[in-house]
Design a protein around this motif. Structure first.
Motif, PDB file in Angstrom:
ATOM      1  N   MET A   1       0.812  -1.279  -0.079  1.00  0.00           N
ATOM      2  CA  MET A   1      -0.009   0.143   0.132  1.00  0.00           C
ATOM      3  C   MET A   1       0.870   1.297  -0.104  1.00  0.00           C
ATOM      4  O   MET A   1       1.957   1.455   0.942  1.00  0.00           O
ATOM      5  N   THR A   2       0.616   2.076  -0.973  1.00  0.00           N
ATOM      6  CA  THR A   2       1.648   3.405  -1.014  1.00  0.00           C
ATOM      7  C   THR A   2       0.629   4.472  -0.187  1.00  0.00           C
ATOM      8  O   THR A   2      -0.520   4.640  -0.312  1.00  0.00           O
ATOM      9  N   LYS A   3       1.431   5.593   0.140  1.00  0.00           N
ATOM     10  CA  LYS A   3       0.926   6.441   0.652  1.00  0.00           C
ATOM     11  C   LYS A   3       0.528   7.649  -0.538  1.00  0.00           C
ATOM     12  O   LYS A   3       1.233   7.831  -1.356  1.00  0.00           O
ATOM     13  N   ASN A   4      -0.637   8.553  -0.072  1.00  0.00           N
ATOM     14  CA  ASN A   4      -0.944   9.310  -1.202  1.00  0.00           C
ATOM     15  C   ASN A   4      -0.062  10.564  -0.979  1.00  0.00           C
ATOM     16  O   ASN A   4       0.318  11.050  -0.146  1.00  0.00           O
ATOM     17  N   ASN A   5       0.173  11.095  -2.289  1.00  0.00           N
ATOM     18  CA  ASN A   5       1.026  12.255  -2.172  1.00  0.00           C
ATOM     19  C   ASN A   5       0.570  13.615  -1.851  1.00  0.00           C
ATOM     20  O   ASN A   5      -0.416  13.949  -2.866  1.00  0.00           O
ATOM     21  N   LEU A   6       0.499  14.147  -0.742  1.00  0.00           N
ATOM     22  CA  LEU A   6      -0.441  15.153   0.061  1.00  0.00           C
ATOM     23  C   LEU A   6       0.230  16.501  -0.559  1.00  0.00           C
ATOM     24  O   LEU A   6       1.325  16.700  -0.204  1.00  0.00           O
ATOM     25  N   PRO A   7      -0.352  16.951  -1.758  1.00  0.00           N
ATOM     26  CA  PRO A   7       0.482  18.203  -2.195  1.00  0.00           C
ATOM     27  C   PRO A   7       0.105  19.470  -1.265  1.00  0.00           C
ATOM     28  O   PRO A   7       1.128  20.358  -0.926  1.00  0.00           O
ATOM     29  N   GLU A   8      -0.857  19.724  -0.452  1.00  0.00           N
ATOM     30  CA  GLU A   8      -1.123  20.701   0.508  1.00  0.00           C
ATOM     31  C   GLU A   8      -2.310  20.540   1.054  1.00  0.00           C
ATOM     32  O   GLU A   8      -3.234  19.598   0.727  1.00  0.00           O
ATOM     33  N   LEU A   9      -2.550  21.443   2.223  1.00  0.00           N
ATOM     34  CA  LEU A   9      -3.635  21.589   3.072  1.00  0.00           C
ATOM     35  C   LEU A   9      -4.643  22.737   2.374  1.00  0.00           C
ATOM     36  O   LEU A   9      -4.229  23.780   2.230  1.00  0.00           O
ATOM     37  N   ARG A  68      -5.928  28.549   3.788  1.00  0.00           N
ATOM     38  CA  ARG A  68      -7.284  29.294   3.632  1.00  0.00           C
ATOM     39  C   ARG A  68      -8.268  28.822   4.700  1.00  0.00           C
ATOM     40  O   ARG A  68      -8.007  27.889   5.428  1.00  0.00           O
ATOM     41  N   LEU A  69      -9.150  29.909   5.119  1.00  0.00           N
ATOM     42  CA  LEU A  69     -10.050  29.301   6.122  1.00  0.00           C
ATOM     43  C   LEU A  69     -11.684  29.368   5.257  1.00  0.00           C
ATOM     44  O   LEU A  69     -11.623  30.544   4.600  1.00  0.00           O
ATOM     45  N   GLU A  70     -12.374  28.295   5.432  1.00  0.00           N
ATOM     46  CA  GLU A  70     -13.633  28.351   4.810  1.00  0.00           C
ATOM     47  C   GLU A  70     -14.672  28.665   6.113  1.00  0.00           C
ATOM     48  O   GLU A  70     -14.798  27.883   6.886  1.00  0.00           O
ATOM     49  N   LEU A  71     -15.171  29.881   5.966  1.00  0.00           N
ATOM     50  CA  LEU A  71     -16.169  30.315   6.954  1.00  0.00           C
ATOM     51  C   LEU A  71     -17.376  29.950   6.500  1.00  0.00           C
ATOM     52  O   LEU A  71     -17.829  30.253   5.345  1.00  0.00           O
ATOM     53  N   SER A  72     -18.351  29.241   7.201  1.00  0.00           N
ATOM     54  CA  SER A  72     -19.539  28.581   6.778  1.00  0.00           C
ATOM     55  C   SER A  72     -20.566  29.145   7.739  1.00  0.00           C
ATOM     56  O   SER A  72     -20.403  28.948   8.979  1.00  0.00           O
ATOM     57  N   ARG A  73     -21.906  29.510   7.157  1.00  0.00           N
ATOM     58  CA  ARG A  73     -22.944  30.047   7.776  1.00  0.00           C
ATOM     59  C   ARG A  73     -24.102  29.020   7.441  1.00  0.00           C
ATOM     60  O   ARG A  73     -24.286  29.174   6.319  1.00  0.00           O
ATOM     61  N   PHE A  74     -24.705  28.085   8.204  1.00  0.00           N
ATOM     62  CA  PHE A  74     -25.660  27.165   7.910  1.00  0.00           C
ATOM     63  C   PHE A  74     -26.900  27.704   7.982  1.00  0.00           C
ATOM     64  O   PHE A  74     -27.268  28.085   9.228  1.00  0.00           O
ATOM     65  N   ILE A  75     -27.825  27.713   6.918  1.00  0.00           N
ATOM     66  CA  ILE A  75     -29.133  28.187   6.955  1.00  0.00           C
ATOM     67  C   ILE A  75     -29.997  27.285   7.177  1.00  0.00           C
ATOM     68  O   ILE A  75     -30.942  27.229   8.027  1.00  0.00           O
ATOM     69  N   THR A  76     -29.805  26.161   6.412  1.00  0.00           N
ATOM     70  CA  THR A  76     -30.340  24.671   6.772  1.00  0.00           C
ATOM     71  C   THR A  76     -29.378  23.372   6.520  1.00  0.00           C
ATOM     72  O   THR A  76     -28.574  23.840   5.479  1.00  0.00           O
ATOM     73  N   PRO A  77     -29.525  22.439   7.328  1.00  0.00           N
ATOM     74  CA  PRO A  77     -30.115  22.445   8.636  1.00  0.00           C
ATOM     75  C   PRO A  77     -29.446  23.358   9.589  1.00  0.00           C
ATOM     76  O   PRO A  77     -28.295  23.888   9.594  1.00  0.00           O
ATOM     77  N   ALA A  78     -30.277  23.692  10.855  1.00  0.00           N
ATOM     78  CA  ALA A  78     -29.742  24.325  11.740  1.00  0.00           C
ATOM     79  C   ALA A  78     -28.353  23.783  12.467  1.00  0.00           C
ATOM     80  O   ALA A  78     -28.344  22.414  12.650  1.00  0.00           O
ATOM     81  N   THR A  79     -27.612  24.564  12.983  1.00  0.00           N
ATOM     82  CA  THR A  79     -26.396  24.093  13.715  1.00  0.00           C
ATOM     83  C   THR A  79     -26.956  23.277  15.029  1.00  0.00           C
ATOM     84  O   THR A  79     -27.961  23.530  15.473  1.00  0.00           O
ATOM     85  N   VAL A  80     -26.213  22.273  15.449  1.00  0.00           N
ATOM     86  CA  VAL A  80     -26.585  21.375  16.482  1.00  0.00           C
ATOM     87  C   VAL A  80     -26.048  21.417  17.522  1.00  0.00           C
ATOM     88  O   VAL A  80     -26.277  20.848  18.581  1.00  0.00           O
ATOM     89  N   SER A  81     -24.827  21.795  17.617  1.00  0.00           N
ATOM     90  CA  SER A  81     -24.018  22.143  18.834  1.00  0.00           C
ATOM     91  C   SER A  81     -22.999  23.093  18.697  1.00  0.00           C
ATOM     92  O   SER A  81     -22.883  23.809  17.868  1.00  0.00           O
TER      93      SER A  81
END
Length: 150
Positions: A1-9, A68-81
């Motif tokens: 099994m080979t490791k995936n070549n992870l190019p970036e976060l 990068r930061l991905e900022l998310s505002r959930f409209i639906t479904p509502a946040t649960v915690s």
């Protein structure tokens, strides 16, 4: 099994209640708004497992274009915690740490926007000056100013 070549976060996701306030806060830190859009529909729910979702996102990018930061505002479904104000030793997402040029000046600007120091700015072995702040919506943010190359 080979490791995936992870190019970036690609990005780290943060869910917020007020997208405009979060964009303003991270802009003050030095990130730039790369784009803003809605993510919704059956296809997106298959990715997240939330089925019928409607999410407004904003992608914030660091000045070097690598992180990068991905900022998310959930409209639906509502946040649960809500674990935004959990202490630093809690399980799960904890904080984002930014390398900054002038920690005192940045902390001063951010506190004027309502951020609070968790405790104090400390010197770590003469290499970094570090602190944690509670920023927009109580998010835990780390700031690090390198001091050994000055």
């Amino acid at each position: 099994m080979t490791k995936n070549n992870l190019p970036e976060l690609n990005n780290v996701g943060i869910v917020v209640e007020n997208l405009d306030n979060a964009i303003s806060f991270f802009t003050e830190i030095g990130l730039k708004l790369e784009g803003r859009s809605m993510v919704e529909g059956e296809w997106s729910g298959r990715v997240t497992g939330l089925k019928n979702q409607s999410v407004e996102i904003a992608m914030m990018v660091t000045p070097d274009g690598h992180s990068r930061l991905e900022l998310s505002r959930f409209i639906t479904p509502a946040t649960v915690s809500d674990h935004r104000t959990a202490p630093v030793n809690s399980l799960g997402y904890l904080r984002v740490m930014f390398k900054v040029d002038n920690i005192d000046e940045l902390v001063s600007r951010l506190t004027k926007q309502g951020a609070e120091l968790v405790d104090e700015i400390v010197n770590y072995q003469g290499i970094y000056r570090l602190c944690y702040i509670r920023g927009v919506e109580g998010l835990l943010i780390g700031l690090a100013e390198q001091i050994n190359n000055k």
